[in-house]
Design a protein around this motif. Structure first.
Motif, mmCIF file in Angstrom:
data_model
loop_
_atom_site.group_PDB
_atom_site.id
_atom_site.type_symbol
_atom_site.label_atom_id
_atom_site.label_comp_id
_atom_site.label_asym_id
_atom_site.label_seq_id
_atom_site.Cartn_x
_atom_site.Cartn_y
_atom_site.Cartn_z
ATOM 1 N N TYR A 26 0.837 -1.193 0.000
ATOM 2 C CA TYR A 26 0.000 0.000 0.000
ATOM 3 C C TYR A 26 0.880 1.254 0.000
ATOM 4 O O TYR A 26 1.842 1.362 0.767
ATOM 5 C CB TYR A 26 -0.909 0.016 1.228
ATOM 6 C CG TYR A 26 -1.791 1.247 1.319
ATOM 7 C CD1 TYR A 26 -2.875 1.405 0.475
ATOM 8 C CD2 TYR A 26 -1.513 2.238 2.251
ATOM 9 C CE1 TYR A 26 -3.680 2.522 0.558
ATOM 10 C CE2 TYR A 26 -2.314 3.375 2.343
ATOM 11 C CZ TYR A 26 -3.395 3.507 1.493
ATOM 12 O OH TYR A 26 -4.191 4.626 1.579
ATOM 13 N N LYS A 68 -1.489 8.216 0.187
ATOM 14 C CA LYS A 68 -1.805 9.390 -0.621
ATOM 15 C C LYS A 68 -0.789 10.501 -0.339
ATOM 16 O O LYS A 68 -0.385 10.711 0.803
ATOM 17 C CB LYS A 68 -3.209 9.887 -0.288
ATOM 18 C CG LYS A 68 -3.621 11.145 -1.030
ATOM 19 C CD LYS A 68 -5.015 11.591 -0.588
ATOM 20 C CE LYS A 68 -5.438 12.863 -1.312
ATOM 21 N NZ LYS A 68 -6.791 13.310 -0.873
ATOM 22 N N TYR A 120 -2.576 4.123 -3.639
ATOM 23 C CA TYR A 120 -2.638 2.994 -4.571
ATOM 24 C C TYR A 120 -1.840 1.823 -4.000
ATOM 25 O O TYR A 120 -1.226 1.916 -2.937
ATOM 26 C CB TYR A 120 -2.094 3.402 -5.944
ATOM 27 C CG TYR A 120 -0.647 3.829 -5.940
ATOM 28 C CD1 TYR A 120 0.378 2.906 -6.201
ATOM 29 C CD2 TYR A 120 -0.294 5.148 -5.692
ATOM 30 C CE1 TYR A 120 1.714 3.296 -6.204
ATOM 31 C CE2 TYR A 120 1.036 5.551 -5.686
ATOM 32 C CZ TYR A 120 2.035 4.613 -5.936
ATOM 33 O OH TYR A 120 3.346 4.988 -5.927
ATOM 34 N N TYR A 121 -1.885 0.710 -4.775
ATOM 35 C CA TYR A 121 -1.124 -0.479 -4.404
ATOM 36 C C TYR A 121 -0.108 -0.750 -5.505
ATOM 37 O O TYR A 121 -0.395 -0.577 -6.695
ATOM 38 C CB TYR A 121 -2.046 -1.685 -4.239
ATOM 39 C CG TYR A 121 -2.947 -1.584 -3.042
ATOM 40 C CD1 TYR A 121 -2.587 -2.150 -1.816
ATOM 41 C CD2 TYR A 121 -4.164 -0.902 -3.123
ATOM 42 C CE1 TYR A 121 -3.418 -2.051 -0.706
ATOM 43 C CE2 TYR A 121 -5.000 -0.784 -2.017
ATOM 44 C CZ TYR A 121 -4.621 -1.360 -0.817
ATOM 45 O OH TYR A 121 -5.438 -1.251 0.284
ATOM 46 N N SER A 122 1.081 -1.189 -5.106
ATOM 47 C CA SER A 122 2.144 -1.456 -6.066
ATOM 48 C C SER A 122 2.663 -2.875 -5.868
ATOM 49 O O SER A 122 2.884 -3.310 -4.732
ATOM 50 C CB SER A 122 3.272 -0.448 -5.865
ATOM 51 O OG SER A 122 4.373 -0.757 -6.708
ATOM 52 N N LEU A 167 0.700 -1.055 -10.927
ATOM 53 C CA LEU A 167 -0.040 -0.299 -9.941
ATOM 54 C C LEU A 167 -1.510 -0.670 -9.986
ATOM 55 O O LEU A 167 -2.066 -0.924 -11.053
ATOM 56 C CB LEU A 167 0.126 1.205 -10.205
ATOM 57 C CG LEU A 167 1.550 1.717 -10.423
ATOM 58 C CD1 LEU A 167 1.540 3.215 -10.658
ATOM 59 C CD2 LEU A 167 2.442 1.355 -9.248
ATOM 60 N N LYS A 224 -5.613 0.001 -8.055
ATOM 61 C CA LYS A 224 -6.466 0.801 -7.187
ATOM 62 C C LYS A 224 -6.898 0.038 -5.949
ATOM 63 O O LYS A 224 -7.199 0.642 -4.921
ATOM 64 C CB LYS A 224 -7.722 1.244 -7.958
ATOM 65 C CG LYS A 224 -7.452 2.183 -9.116
ATOM 66 C CD LYS A 224 -8.768 2.534 -9.794
ATOM 67 C CE LYS A 224 -8.552 3.470 -10.983
ATOM 68 N NZ LYS A 224 -9.826 3.809 -11.664
ATOM 69 N N LEU A 233 -3.228 8.660 -11.335
ATOM 70 C CA LEU A 233 -3.255 8.844 -9.891
ATOM 71 C C LEU A 233 -2.870 10.258 -9.470
ATOM 72 O O LEU A 233 -3.029 10.626 -8.312
ATOM 73 C CB LEU A 233 -2.295 7.846 -9.218
ATOM 74 C CG LEU A 233 -2.637 6.361 -9.385
ATOM 75 C CD1 LEU A 233 -1.472 5.512 -8.905
ATOM 76 C CD2 LEU A 233 -3.899 6.026 -8.606
#
Length: 328
Positions: A49, A52, A65-67, A74, A76, A89
């Motif tokens: 995670y 922001k 976002y998640y990577s 990436l 959502k 984003l």
């Protein structure tokens, strides 16, 4: 036979490696022209995670976002189902929103400087000065009430505090005694070069004239007709450091608004005031409300040549008479 077996084993190992590679998620290309969304085939991602990043007035932010730590894709969501590009984003800069800040004169009582009027951003506190029309480096920005104003970088907004010196020679706010003469008056150097003669109003626009020293030398005379007919002058103050000994003929004649003369000059040895002569018509035609505050006693005043040009009832004496103690 052994060679054949070894070859088969190597081929099996290579096949297994290839299967493992294709089973894993694909590394994303840095070029976002290829889709970032997962394919219809089931992929396994290790997601982290990312918080922001809030935008500022001048810099972009980023949504949370998640990577994937393997393929750098990436997403959502935490399940890795909804892929997203980085540029999707981004949160644009907020821009400045200005509020008007009125001039602050500062406070001599608190020894606190003030500042000039300006605009200040309500978010980042960046400061701007108003400008008339377009200039190099100027900007058009919105204010809190929706108005568009043209501004430029504020520069130095500092406004040193000042004193409000009245005809008493002291600040009406903090009580500090003024220690310097009025600026922009006209002076004439004496013939021997040892002192100055105050010879005129010069470029001065002040209503109160403070007489002290000039260029490191004493001002010993107010020249003849020096301020003749100057209607702007309302008060004259001879500061304690003043060494003026003579007010010339007609020096303040027809200064119709002159109502106050304050002689703060210190008493010299022998109980004699340094001011020793008032010229003829020096205060003729001034306001009928003229009042003189004199730093010495009545007896000191009477030692001044020409003191009779000002009626004694218009003079207030700041020093009481030294009582005579009878002997025996």
């Amino acid at each position: 036979m052994r060679k054949k077996t070894l070859g088969v084993t190597i081929c099996l190992l290579l096949a297994m490696c290839l299967l493992s590679f294709f089973a894993a998620c694909k590394m994303s290309d840095s070029d976002e022209s290829e889709t970032n969304k997962p394919s219809s085939e089931k992929e396994t991602h290790t997601l982290t995670y990312v918080d922001k990043v809030e935008p500022t007035c001048t810099t972009s932010g980023t949504k949370a976002y998640y990577s994937c730590s393997h393929c750098n894709k990436l997403f959502k969501d935490s399940e890795g189902k909804n892929g997203v590009y980085l540029n999707e984003l981004k949160i644009p800069p907020l821009g400045h929103t200005l509020k008007f800040v009125e001039k602050d004169e500062g406070s001599c009582l608190e020894k606190k400087n003030g500042y000039k009027e300006h605009y200040s951003c309500v978010r980042c506190n960046e400061k701007y000065a108003a400008c008339d029309g377009y200039e190099d480096g100027s900007l058009e920005l919105k204010t809190t009430n929706g108005e568009t104003v043209t501004v430029k970088a504020a520069g130095d907004l500092a406004l040193p505090y000042s004193h409000k010196f009245g005809d008493s020679g002291k600040c009406e706010v903090c009580g500090e005694e003024r220690g310097y003469a009025t600026e922009n008056l006209r002076y004439t150097l004496s013939q021997d070069g040892s002192y100055y003669i105050l010879s005129g109003i010069g470029d001065c626009k002040d209503e109160v004239i403070f007489i002290g020293s000039y260029n490191g030398k004493p001002v010993k005379e107010i020249g003849e007709n020096a301020f003749y007919g100057e209607k702007s002058i309302k008060a004259v103050v001879f500061l304690p450091q003043s060494e003026a000994v003579k007010i010339g003929d007609g020096a303040f004649e027809n200064c119709v608004n002159l109502k106050s003369v304050n002689v703060m000059t210190k008493i010299a040895k022998g109980n004699v005031v340094s001011l020793s002569e008032i010229g003829e018509n020096a205060f003729k035609g001034v306001s009928s409300e003229l009042h003189v505050v004199f730093g010495g006693a009545k007896s000191d005043w009477l030692l001044i040549k020409g003191c009779n040009f000002i009626t004694i009832d218009k003079v207030t004496f700041k020093t009481e008479e030294t009582p005579i103690i009878p002997i025996g």
